[in-house]
Design an enzyme around this catalytic site. Structure first.
Site, PDB file in Angstrom:
ATOM      1  CB  VAL A   1      -9.871   8.232   6.266  1.00  0.00           C
ATOM      2  CG1 VAL A   1     -11.245   8.913   6.228  1.00  0.00           C
ATOM      3  CG2 VAL A   1      -8.783   9.198   5.810  1.00  0.00           C
TER       4      VAL A   1
ATOM      5  CE1 TYR B   1      -3.938   2.228   0.612  1.00  0.00           C
ATOM      6  CE2 TYR B   1      -2.404   3.394   2.044  1.00  0.00           C
ATOM      7  CZ  TYR B   1      -3.602   3.351   1.346  1.00  0.00           C
ATOM      8  OH  TYR B   1      -4.449   4.436   1.387  1.00  0.00           O
TER       9      TYR B   1
END
Length: 242
Positions: free
Chosen positions: A168, A135
C-alpha cells in the site's frame, strides 16, 4: 499506522464515535483535521498497561463496536543483515500489539451487540516473502490468531476478521530506501483510501479474510485452489534477482 477503536453510541445509523491510538502525537494531530471530534491518545501498542488504560477511558460506557488493529512497521532487507533488535521491535508492534489490544478490548466487545475485531493482515501472510521474512512471520501469526478467535469468540457474539492487502502506498512502504524485487514487480497499486473502504465493507460483513485489490484478490483465490508448490514457485519467481 495505529489501531482505531470505533464505538457505536445512540447516533444515526451511519454515525460512529471514533477513537485513534498512535505512538506519534503529531500524527494524531494531523488526523484530527480529517476526523473532527475524534477521541485520540498517544500510546505505544506494545505496552499492554498503556493500551488497557487507553481503551478503558475510551470505552467508559463499557461498549466497543469495532476494534481495528492496524498498527504496524516494516523493514525490508535480508534476514541476517537486519539487526536482531529491529526484528524484535517489528514483532512487538505487529503481533504483540494486536494481542494487547484484543485482550484489553475483550470485555467491551463482549458487552456490545454485533461487536467485531478487524486485524490488519497482509498478502505476505499467505506465503513467506524473501527480504520481508519477519514481517511475513508476523502476518502469518495475525492470520492464525484471526482464524482461531473467529471460532473461539463466536460464543460471545464477537466476529473476528482481517484485511489482506498487498503493498500500500503509505509512508511505511514509500519511505523505505530499499525495495525488494517482489515490490518492484508488484508495485504500489493501493492507497490508504482503498484500505479504509475495505475496512468499512468488512465492518458490515461476516467474511473472515478479505483480500484487497483486484490483482491480489485473483492471486488469493488462485492460491486457495493451487497446491503449495505452485504458490512457492510463484513467490520464487516474483522475488528473483533482476
Amino acid at each position: 499506522h495505529s489501531p482505531h477503536p470505533l464505538r457505536s453510541p445512540a447516533l444515526p445509523p451511519r454515525g460512529w464515535r471514533v477513537g485513534s491510538l498512535d505512538i506519534s502525537a503529531a500524527a494524531l494531530r494531523g488526523l484530527a483535521a480529517q476526523l473532527p471530534g475524534a477521541w485520540q491518545r498517544a500510546v505505544d501498542v506494545s505496552e499492554p498497561d498503556a493500551v488497557g488504560e487507553a481503551l478503558a477511558q475510551f470505552c467508559a460506557d463499557g461498549r466497543l463496536r469495532l476494534l481495528f488493529n492496524c498498527a504496524g512497521i516494516l523493514r525490508f532487507g535480508r534476514f541476517e543483515e537486519v539487526a536482531l533488535e529491529d526484528h524484535a521491535r517489528l514483532l512487538a508492534i505487529n503481533l504483540q500489539g494486536v494481542l494487547n489490544c484484543c485482550h484489553a478490548a475483550f470485555p467491551f466487545l463482549r458487552a456490545t451487540p454485533q461487536a467485531q475485531v478487524l486485524n490488519m493482515g497482509s498478502a505476505s501472510g499467505l506465503y513467506g516473502v524473501p527480504e520481508m521474512a519477519v514481517y511475513s512471520a508476523s502476518k502469518f501469526a495475525v492470520r492464525g490468531l484471526t482464524e482461531a478467535l473467529e471460532l473461539e469468540w463466536r460464543r460471545h457474539g464477537i466476529r473476528v476478521a482481517d484485511l489482506m492487502p498487498p503493498f500500500v502506498r503509505t509512508p511505511m512502504v514509500a519511505g523505505q530506501t530499499y525495495r525488494p524485487p517482489v515490490l518492484r514487480r508488484l508495485g504500489l497499486r493501493l492507497d490508504a483510501e482503498d484500505i479504509a473502504e475495505a475496512a468499512w465493507r468488512q465492518a458490515h460483513s461476516r467474511r473472515v479474510h478479505r483480500p484487497v485489490g483486484g490483482l491480489f484478490t485473483a492471486l488469493y483465490w488462485a492460491g486457495q485452489l493451487s497446491p503449495p508448490w505452485v504458490n512457492r514457485a510463484v513467490m520464487a519467481w516474483l522475488s528473483r534477482d533482476e
